[in-house]
Scaffold this motif. Structure first.
Motif, PDB file in Angstrom:
ATOM      1  N   ASP A 180     -23.283  46.698 -57.771  1.00 15.68           N
ATOM      2  CA  ASP A 180     -21.841  46.620 -58.041  1.00 15.68           C
ATOM      3  C   ASP A 180     -21.485  45.270 -58.659  1.00 15.68           C
ATOM      4  OD1 ASP A 180     -20.643  49.139 -57.194  1.00 15.68           O
ATOM      5  OD2 ASP A 180     -21.396  48.631 -55.204  1.00 15.68           O
ATOM      6  N   ASP A 181     -22.135  44.221 -58.169  1.00 14.30           N
ATOM      7  CA  ASP A 181     -21.890  42.897 -58.746  1.00 14.30           C
ATOM      8  C   ASP A 181     -22.281  42.864 -60.222  1.00 14.30           C
ATOM      9  OD1 ASP A 181     -20.891  41.963 -56.404  1.00 14.30           O
ATOM     10  OD2 ASP A 181     -22.380  40.380 -56.112  1.00 14.30           O
ATOM     11  N   ASP A 182     -23.406  43.483 -60.517  1.00 20.77           N
ATOM     12  CA  ASP A 182     -23.829  43.553 -61.922  1.00 20.77           C
ATOM     13  C   ASP A 182     -22.739  44.221 -62.758  1.00 20.77           C
ATOM     14  OD1 ASP A 182     -26.316  42.397 -61.449  1.00 20.77           O
ATOM     15  OD2 ASP A 182     -27.301  44.331 -61.091  1.00 20.77           O
ATOM     16  N   LEU A 183     -22.190  45.304 -62.216  1.00 22.15           N
ATOM     17  CA  LEU A 183     -21.156  46.028 -62.976  1.00 22.15           C
ATOM     18  C   LEU A 183     -19.877  45.200 -63.114  1.00 22.15           C
ATOM     19  CD1 LEU A 183     -21.414  49.805 -62.112  1.00 22.15           C
ATOM     20  CD2 LEU A 183     -22.473  48.449 -63.910  1.00 22.15           C
ATOM     21  N   THR A 184     -19.538  44.466 -62.062  1.00 22.31           N
ATOM     22  CA  THR A 184     -18.352  43.602 -62.150  1.00 22.31           C
ATOM     23  C   THR A 184     -18.534  42.575 -63.256  1.00 22.31           C
ATOM     24  OG1 THR A 184     -18.009  43.872 -59.778  1.00 22.31           O
ATOM     25  CG2 THR A 184     -16.901  41.999 -60.836  1.00 22.31           C
ATOM     26  N   ALA A 229     -32.053  44.458 -60.301  1.00 25.73           N
ATOM     27  CA  ALA A 229     -33.136  44.915 -59.429  1.00 25.73           C
ATOM     28  C   ALA A 229     -33.852  46.097 -60.087  1.00 25.73           C
ATOM     29  CB  ALA A 229     -32.544  45.327 -58.087  1.00 25.73           C
ATOM     30  N   ARG A 230     -35.030  46.422 -59.577  1.00 24.50           N
ATOM     31  CA  ARG A 230     -35.764  47.585 -60.063  1.00 24.50           C
ATOM     32  C   ARG A 230     -36.032  48.518 -58.882  1.00 24.50           C
ATOM     33  NH1 ARG A 230     -37.577  47.466 -65.566  1.00 24.50           N
ATOM     34  NH2 ARG A 230     -36.706  45.555 -66.437  1.00 24.50           N
ATOM     35  N   ASP A 231     -36.063  49.790 -59.141  1.00 28.37           N
ATOM     36  CA  ASP A 231     -36.438  50.721 -58.067  1.00 28.37           C
ATOM     37  C   ASP A 231     -37.960  50.801 -57.989  1.00 28.37           C
ATOM     38  OD1 ASP A 231     -37.407  52.423 -59.998  1.00 28.37           O
ATOM     39  OD2 ASP A 231     -35.742  53.835 -59.891  1.00 28.37           O
ATOM     40  N   SER A 232     -38.442  51.657 -57.093  1.00 24.27           N
ATOM     41  CA  SER A 232     -39.896  51.715 -56.849  1.00 24.27           C
ATOM     42  C   SER A 232     -40.673  52.100 -58.105  1.00 24.27           C
ATOM     43  CB  SER A 232     -40.187  52.726 -55.744  1.00 24.27           C
ATOM     44  OG  SER A 232     -39.671  53.996 -56.123  1.00 24.27           O
ATOM     45  N   ALA A 233     -40.015  52.791 -59.017  1.00 19.43           N
ATOM     46  CA  ALA A 233     -40.707  53.210 -60.242  1.00 19.43           C
ATOM     47  C   ALA A 233     -40.527  52.204 -61.375  1.00 19.43           C
ATOM     48  CB  ALA A 233     -40.200  54.577 -60.679  1.00 19.43           C
ATOM     49  N   GLY A 234     -39.907  51.078 -61.077  1.00 24.54           N
ATOM     50  CA  GLY A 234     -39.742  50.059 -62.103  1.00 24.54           C
ATOM     51  C   GLY A 234     -38.502  50.242 -62.952  1.00 24.54           C
ATOM     52  N   ARG A 235     -37.673  51.190 -62.570  1.00 23.91           N
ATOM     53  CA  ARG A 235     -36.449  51.398 -63.342  1.00 23.91           C
ATOM     54  C   ARG A 235     -35.339  50.471 -62.867  1.00 23.91           C
ATOM     55  NH1 ARG A 235     -36.015  56.516 -61.320  1.00 23.91           N
ATOM     56  NH2 ARG A 235     -38.035  57.561 -61.548  1.00 23.91           N
ATOM     57  N   MET A 258     -24.122  49.990 -53.309  1.00 23.64           N
ATOM     58  CA  MET A 258     -24.525  51.029 -54.272  1.00 23.64           C
ATOM     59  C   MET A 258     -25.337  50.445 -55.420  1.00 23.64           C
ATOM     60  SD  MET A 258     -24.032  54.099 -53.836  1.00 23.64           S
ATOM     61  CE  MET A 258     -24.013  54.867 -55.481  1.00 23.64           C
ATOM     62  N   SER A 259     -26.205  51.286 -55.943  1.00 27.99           N
ATOM     63  CA  SER A 259     -26.918  50.855 -57.143  1.00 27.99           C
ATOM     64  C   SER A 259     -26.917  52.007 -58.147  1.00 27.99           C
ATOM     65  CB  SER A 259     -28.324  50.391 -56.802  1.00 27.99           C
ATOM     66  OG  SER A 259     -29.237  51.452 -56.872  1.00 27.99           O
ATOM     67  N   TYR A 260     -27.043  51.634 -59.399  1.00 25.89           N
ATOM     68  CA  TYR A 260     -26.815  52.580 -60.484  1.00 25.89           C
ATOM     69  C   TYR A 260     -27.962  52.565 -61.479  1.00 25.89           C
ATOM     70  CZ  TYR A 260     -22.267  51.677 -58.439  1.00 25.89           C
ATOM     71  OH  TYR A 260     -21.243  51.508 -57.540  1.00 25.89           O
ATOM     72  N   SER A 261     -28.292  53.736 -61.977  1.00 24.37           N
ATOM     73  CA  SER A 261     -29.292  53.835 -63.041  1.00 24.37           C
ATOM     74  C   SER A 261     -28.695  53.219 -64.304  1.00 24.37           C
ATOM     75  CB  SER A 261     -29.621  55.297 -63.315  1.00 24.37           C
ATOM     76  OG  SER A 261     -28.522  55.919 -63.952  1.00 24.37           O
ATOM     77  N   ILE A 262     -29.526  52.991 -65.267  1.00 28.01           N
ATOM     78  CA  ILE A 262     -29.028  52.395 -66.505  1.00 28.01           C
ATOM     79  C   ILE A 262     -28.031  53.344 -67.177  1.00 28.01           C
ATOM     80  CG2 ILE A 262     -30.867  53.201 -68.054  1.00 28.01           C
ATOM     81  CD1 ILE A 262     -30.714  50.345 -69.339  1.00 28.01           C
ATOM     82  N   ALA A 263     -28.254  54.635 -67.042  1.00 30.49           N
ATOM     83  CA  ALA A 263     -27.340  55.599 -67.663  1.00 30.49           C
ATOM     84  C   ALA A 263     -25.965  55.519 -66.997  1.00 30.49           C
ATOM     85  CB  ALA A 263     -27.900  57.016 -67.550  1.00 30.49           C
ATOM     86  N   GLU A 264     -25.966  55.433 -65.662  1.00 26.39           N
ATOM     87  CA  GLU A 264     -24.718  55.293 -64.918  1.00 26.39           C
ATOM     88  C   GLU A 264     -24.018  53.989 -65.286  1.00 26.39           C
ATOM     89  OE1 GLU A 264     -22.974  57.801 -63.735  1.00 26.39           O
ATOM     90  OE2 GLU A 264     -22.227  56.361 -62.260  1.00 26.39           O
ATOM     91  N   ALA A 265     -24.789  52.928 -65.333  1.00 27.34           N
ATOM     92  CA  ALA A 265     -24.217  51.619 -65.649  1.00 27.34           C
ATOM     93  C   ALA A 265     -23.594  51.640 -67.047  1.00 27.34           C
ATOM     94  CB  ALA A 265     -25.294  50.537 -65.549  1.00 27.34           C
ATOM     95  N   ALA A 266     -24.262  52.324 -67.963  1.00 25.68           N
ATOM     96  CA  ALA A 266     -23.752  52.437 -69.320  1.00 25.68           C
ATOM     97  C   ALA A 266     -22.430  53.197 -69.297  1.00 25.68           C
ATOM     98  CB  ALA A 266     -24.767  53.158 -70.208  1.00 25.68           C
ATOM     99  N   ARG A 267     -22.435  54.303 -68.576  1.00 27.38           N
ATOM    100  CA  ARG A 267     -21.236  55.120 -68.501  1.00 27.38           C
ATOM    101  C   ARG A 267     -20.069  54.314 -67.925  1.00 27.38           C
ATOM    102  NH1 ARG A 267     -18.365  58.136 -65.695  1.00 27.38           N
ATOM    103  NH2 ARG A 267     -19.363  57.639 -63.711  1.00 27.38           N
ATOM    104  N   ARG A 268     -20.361  53.586 -66.851  1.00 25.72           N
ATOM    105  CA  ARG A 268     -19.289  52.861 -66.179  1.00 25.72           C
ATOM    106  C   ARG A 268     -18.818  51.633 -66.952  1.00 25.72           C
ATOM    107  NH1 ARG A 268     -18.787  53.789 -60.041  1.00 25.72           N
ATOM    108  NH2 ARG A 268     -20.030  55.671 -59.756  1.00 25.72           N
TER     109      ARG A 268
END
Lengths: 133, 133
Positions: free
Chosen positions: A43-47, A32-38, A1-11
DNA sequence: ATTTGACCTGGAGTGCGCTCCAGGTCGTAC
DNA sequence: GTACGACCTGGAGCGCACTCCAGGTCAAAT
């Protein structure tokens, strides 16, 4: 799974700004960045973010967290130093807990003083507490 | 007894600058002055400073300490509010201790992981810890 | 086609709790 | 009488950990 910055912030409980800030100061490897550079946090990042926030909660300065973070990229050879950092931090946390306990005893003492004053409120003893309040 | 600012600093563990700063921001009533205009701290001043430093150690923000300090000059009528401040602070200290305990558990877990790595150091198991380090 | 909203960047600003500085005044020691 | 050291004042500066902002890009929704 991967998460937007907003999701990552929330979590993680950190703000979006703080996530970008942590990346800038190298607490966090660039996600990582998605195709739009976001940013797309793994999950490892979140851990890792979860662990970072625990370290922050212990009062570890960001400087030390940066050292620890940088050691992670230096493989098993750095394990000794990493452990040492955690052991040292554990020591400082234990000391801080002891300190807080001591302060709490004093608070309890003062609070019980105020309790007594309240209980005496119907008498007319001159505000005894003023002496040491 | 009365004490020079240097003595007061030594006894309170605060710096001379901090003593003057605390006075400026009204944590501390202006102490007496000697004939030359130098501050002369009383034993009561030192007692109060001692209590202030305990409050600081609990992590109480200076803003709250100022409120408490100002209430002292409003006599017995303010005792209820003063007690409430201390009770609230006690609560926050207890919460902080619990938080630190939780963090310490995590530190202990991580440290024990590193211990295991060390014990396996003569084998060739690939750095298992990297997964969650 | 345009509007919306989430995201991007580099850099400036904030709040806290001190800490430091320049320039000046005293009282004691030589 | 002058040198010294401790103290004085008002105000500027600092380190930390964010937090906010202006100005811009991009993709999906209308």
């Amino acid at each position: 799974m991967s998460y937007s910055i907003a999701e990552a912030a929330r979590r993680s409980g950190l703000s979006i700004d703080t996530l970008r800030y942590y990346e800038r100061i190298k607490l966090l490897d660039p996600p990582a960045r998605d195709s739009a550079g976001r940013r797309a946090y793994s999950d490892d990042d979140l851990t890792w973010l979860g662990f970072l926030t625990k370290l922050r909660l212990t009062g570890m300065p960001i400087k030390s967290m940066r050292e620890y973070a940088s050691l992670r990229n230096h493989g098993a050879a750095s394990a000794g130093r990493r452990k040492a950092i955690l052991v040292e931090q554990r020591k400082s946390v234990a000391a801080r807990i002891a300190e807080l306990q001591g302060c709490m005893d004093i608070l309890d003492y003062k609070i019980s003083n105020y309790d007594q004053i309240e209980r005496k409120a119907f008498g007319q003893a001159p505000a005894l507490e003023e002496i040491s309040a």
